[in-house]
Scaffold this motif. Structure first.
Motif, PDB file in Angstrom:
ATOM      1  N   ARG A   4      80.624  34.136  37.980  1.00 52.18           N
ATOM      2  CA  ARG A   4      79.915  35.266  37.242  1.00 52.18           C
ATOM      3  C   ARG A   4      78.456  35.472  37.715  1.00 52.18           C
ATOM      4  NH1 ARG A   4      80.461  32.972  31.543  1.00 52.18           N
ATOM      5  NH2 ARG A   4      78.786  31.643  32.332  1.00 52.18           N
ATOM      6  N   GLY A   5      77.799  34.440  37.638  1.00 54.08           N
ATOM      7  CA  GLY A   5      76.503  34.403  38.312  1.00 54.08           C
ATOM      8  C   GLY A   5      76.044  35.144  39.269  1.00 54.08           C
ATOM      9  N   PHE A   6      77.057  34.895  40.259  1.00 55.37           N
ATOM     10  CA  PHE A   6      76.861  35.709  41.679  1.00 55.37           C
ATOM     11  C   PHE A   6      77.195  37.071  41.327  1.00 55.37           C
ATOM     12  CE2 PHE A   6      78.727  37.472  45.373  1.00 55.37           C
ATOM     13  CZ  PHE A   6      78.144  36.898  46.443  1.00 55.37           C
ATOM     14  N   VAL A   7      78.243  37.445  40.899  1.00 52.07           N
ATOM     15  CA  VAL A   7      78.590  39.055  40.458  1.00 52.07           C
ATOM     16  C   VAL A   7      77.456  39.644  39.954  1.00 52.07           C
ATOM     17  CG1 VAL A   7      80.084  40.391  39.225  1.00 52.07           C
ATOM     18  CG2 VAL A   7      81.153  38.381  40.465  1.00 52.07           C
ATOM     19  N   GLY A  39      81.931  36.763  24.090  1.00 52.29           N
ATOM     20  CA  GLY A  39      81.130  35.975  23.972  1.00 52.29           C
ATOM     21  C   GLY A  39      80.350  34.852  24.740  1.00 52.29           C
ATOM     22  N   CYS A  40      81.157  34.269  25.620  1.00 52.95           N
ATOM     23  CA  CYS A  40      80.941  33.425  26.728  1.00 52.95           C
ATOM     24  C   CYS A  40      79.843  34.153  27.553  1.00 52.95           C
ATOM     25  CB  CYS A  40      81.992  32.575  27.156  1.00 52.95           C
ATOM     26  SG  CYS A  40      81.507  31.595  28.540  1.00 52.95           S
ATOM     27  N   ALA A  41      80.446  35.293  28.211  1.00 52.58           N
ATOM     28  CA  ALA A  41      79.680  36.139  28.828  1.00 52.58           C
ATOM     29  C   ALA A  41      77.902  36.536  28.595  1.00 52.58           C
ATOM     30  CB  ALA A  41      80.372  37.475  29.399  1.00 52.58           C
ATOM     31  N   LEU A  42      78.156  37.080  27.200  1.00 55.57           N
ATOM     32  CA  LEU A  42      77.084  37.408  26.419  1.00 55.57           C
ATOM     33  C   LEU A  42      75.901  36.105  26.345  1.00 55.57           C
ATOM     34  CD1 LEU A  42      78.265  40.052  23.877  1.00 55.57           C
ATOM     35  CD2 LEU A  42      77.183  40.530  26.135  1.00 55.57           C
ATOM     36  N   GLU A  71      74.293  38.856  39.685  1.00 62.01           N
ATOM     37  CA  GLU A  71      73.269  39.092  40.706  1.00 62.01           C
ATOM     38  C   GLU A  71      73.175  40.152  41.589  1.00 62.01           C
ATOM     39  OE1 GLU A  71      72.469  35.363  42.810  1.00 62.01           O
ATOM     40  OE2 GLU A  71      72.144  34.183  40.990  1.00 62.01           O
ATOM     41  N   GLU A  72      74.358  40.306  41.960  1.00 63.21           N
ATOM     42  CA  GLU A  72      74.823  41.317  42.980  1.00 63.21           C
ATOM     43  C   GLU A  72      75.081  42.772  42.425  1.00 63.21           C
ATOM     44  OE1 GLU A  72      75.390  41.141  46.321  1.00 63.21           O
ATOM     45  OE2 GLU A  72      74.484  39.244  46.376  1.00 63.21           O
ATOM     46  N   LEU A  73      75.635  42.943  41.103  1.00 61.69           N
ATOM     47  CA  LEU A  73      75.894  44.005  40.495  1.00 61.69           C
ATOM     48  C   LEU A  73      74.999  44.318  39.232  1.00 61.69           C
ATOM     49  CD1 LEU A  73      79.605  44.182  40.637  1.00 61.69           C
ATOM     50  CD2 LEU A  73      78.073  45.168  42.212  1.00 61.69           C
ATOM     51  N   HIS A  74      73.852  43.548  39.015  1.00 69.11           N
ATOM     52  CA  HIS A  74      73.266  43.610  37.799  1.00 69.11           C
ATOM     53  C   HIS A  74      72.771  45.162  37.322  1.00 69.11           C
ATOM     54  CE1 HIS A  74      69.687  43.366  35.312  1.00 69.11           C
ATOM     55  NE2 HIS A  74      70.103  42.108  34.970  1.00 69.11           N
ATOM     56  N   ASP A  75      73.207  45.330  36.138  1.00 69.04           N
ATOM     57  CA  ASP A  75      73.068  46.725  35.286  1.00 69.04           C
ATOM     58  C   ASP A  75      73.127  46.693  33.777  1.00 69.04           C
ATOM     59  OD1 ASP A  75      72.995  49.198  34.619  1.00 69.04           O
ATOM     60  OD2 ASP A  75      74.663  49.852  36.052  1.00 69.04           O
ATOM     61  N   ALA A  76      72.174  46.991  33.216  1.00 65.65           N
ATOM     62  CA  ALA A  76      71.855  46.744  31.605  1.00 65.65           C
ATOM     63  C   ALA A  76      72.951  47.704  31.263  1.00 65.65           C
ATOM     64  CB  ALA A  76      70.280  47.053  31.270  1.00 65.65           C
ATOM     65  N   THR A  77      73.391  48.655  31.790  1.00 66.05           N
ATOM     66  CA  THR A  77      74.294  49.617  31.137  1.00 66.05           C
ATOM     67  C   THR A  77      75.824  49.338  31.418  1.00 66.05           C
ATOM     68  OG1 THR A  77      74.116  51.325  33.078  1.00 66.05           O
ATOM     69  CG2 THR A  77      72.488  51.412  31.156  1.00 66.05           C
ATOM     70  N   GLY A 116      74.131  35.412  29.187  1.00 64.64           N
ATOM     71  CA  GLY A 116      72.882  36.460  29.632  1.00 64.64           C
ATOM     72  C   GLY A 116      73.268  37.477  30.183  1.00 64.64           C
ATOM     73  N   VAL A 117      74.714  37.688  30.279  1.00 70.44           N
ATOM     74  CA  VAL A 117      75.380  38.860  31.257  1.00 70.44           C
ATOM     75  C   VAL A 117      74.721  40.168  30.528  1.00 70.44           C
ATOM     76  CG1 VAL A 117      77.226  39.817  32.109  1.00 70.44           C
ATOM     77  CG2 VAL A 117      77.102  37.335  32.032  1.00 70.44           C
TER      78      VAL A 117
END
Length: 260
Positions: free
Chosen positions: A93-96, A195-198, A98-104, A201-202
Motif C-alpha cells: 500500500r505504501g509503495f502504491v 478505515g485502515c487505509a485512511l 508513493e507511485e500514484l499519490h493523488d489527493a483526489t 494516511g492514504v
C-alpha cells in the motif's frame, strides 16, 4: 481504437528495464517480512507467475513457470511458511501510494468470487451463484483499490467467511482456520479496509462501491464525515425525502434531466 489495439499499444509502452527495476524495488521492500530466504524467493516466483500470461494460475502451473518440478514449495509458502500478510499489505500500500499519490484519488471497494473445483477448503463454500455442480465451490473476498489519473492498484483485501463456516468450529479447525475468525458481512469488511487505509494516511477524496458494499452507510463508519462516498444501492432501497420514503428507482424517475 479497438480493444486489441489498445492492448498492443499498452504492451509497447512498457519499458522492460524500468518494469524489472520497479519490481525488484517492491520485492526488496517486502523481503524483511519473511523469516527465511526460501519463502522470500518463492514469493517472488509466485508473484511473477501471477503476472504472467499463464492460462491457469494455481500452484502447479505457477511452479512449472518458476522451474520447479512440484508445487510443494509454493504450497508451503501459502499454507505453512511464517510471514506476515498484513505487514506485506502495508508495504505494498505504501509503495502504491508513493507511485500514484493523488489527493483526489478514489478508494474503490468491490466483491469478487473465484469458482473452484474439488472439496471445499478454508473459506470456500458451495455458492448459490455458481452453476449447479456439486464439485464447484466459490471463495469470495472484498478488495480495496487505489484509483488515480495515473493508474490504479489493489491495496487491501479481506476474505469473506460464510456463516456456515463460522458456526461449525470442527469444520474450521479441519480447514486450518484460526479461532479468531468470525462471521463478518461484506460491508463491514469494506468499512474496515477503508478505515485502515485512511488511518495509514492514504490520500483520497472519494470512496466508490457497488451494491454489495452499498450498505456501508449502515455500519456507521468513523470515516463517513471525513471523505465523500458514492455507493450503489438496490432499486428497492428506501430513501427518505421531504415527501416521505421513496424507492430509489422511483425517485430517479422523478428527477428532472437537469439534476444530472
Amino acid at each position: 481504437m479497438k480493444t486489441e489495439d489498445q492492448t498492443v499499444a499498452a504492451g509497447h509502452s512498457i519499458d522492460p528495464a524500468r518494469w524489472q527495476e520497479t519490481f525488484q524495488v517492491l520485492m526488496g521492500r517486502i523481503a524483511g517480512r519473511f523469516v527465511r530466504v526460501e519463502p522470500r524467493r518463492r514469493a517472488r516466483a509466485f508473484v511473477l507467475g501471477l503476472l504472467s500470461d499463464l492460462p491457469r494460475k494455481n500452484c502447479w502451473p505457477l511452479a512449472e513457470h518458476a522451474g520447479n518440478a512440484t508445487p510443494d514449495g509454493l504450497q508451503h509458502l501459502l499454507s505453512r511458511a511464517k510471514w506476515d500478510a498484513d505487514a506485506v499489505r502495508d508495504d505494498i500500500r505504501g509503495f502504491v501510494v508513493e507511485e500514484l499519490h493523488d489527493a483526489t484519488a478514489v478508494l474503490v471497494v468491490d466483491e469478487t468470487g473465484d469458482l473452484k473445483k474439488g472439496p471445499p477448503r478454508w473459506a470456500c463454500s458451495v455458492s448459490t451463484r455458481a452453476p449447479p455442480d456439486a464439485s464447484r465451490t466459490a471463495r469470495f473476498a472484498v478488495y480495496l483499490a487505489y484509483s488515480t489519473r495515473r493508474g490504479h492498484a489493489a491495496i487491501d483485501r479481506e476474505l469473506y467467511v460464510p456463516r456456515s463456516w463460522t458456526e461449525d468450529p470442527a469444520r474450521c479447525r479441519d480447514a486450518g482456520m484460526p479461532d479468531t475468525v468470525g462471521f463478518t458481512m461484506q460491508p463491514a469488511l469494506a468499512t474496515r479496509m477503508i478505515g485502515c487505509a485512511l488511518d495509514a494516511g492514504v490520500p483520497a477524496s472519494w470512496v466508490a462501491g457497488d451494491e454489495v458494499c452499498g450498505a456501508i452507510r449502515t455500519c456507521e463508519p468513523s470515516w463517513r464525515d471525513a471523505i465523500g462516498y458514492v455507493l450503489a444501492v438496490a432499486r428497492d432501497h428506501q430513501i427518505t425525502t421531504r415527501a416521505g420514503k421513496l424507492r430509489a428507482d422511483t425517485l430517479v424517475k422523478k428527477l428532472p434531466k437537469r439534476a444530472w
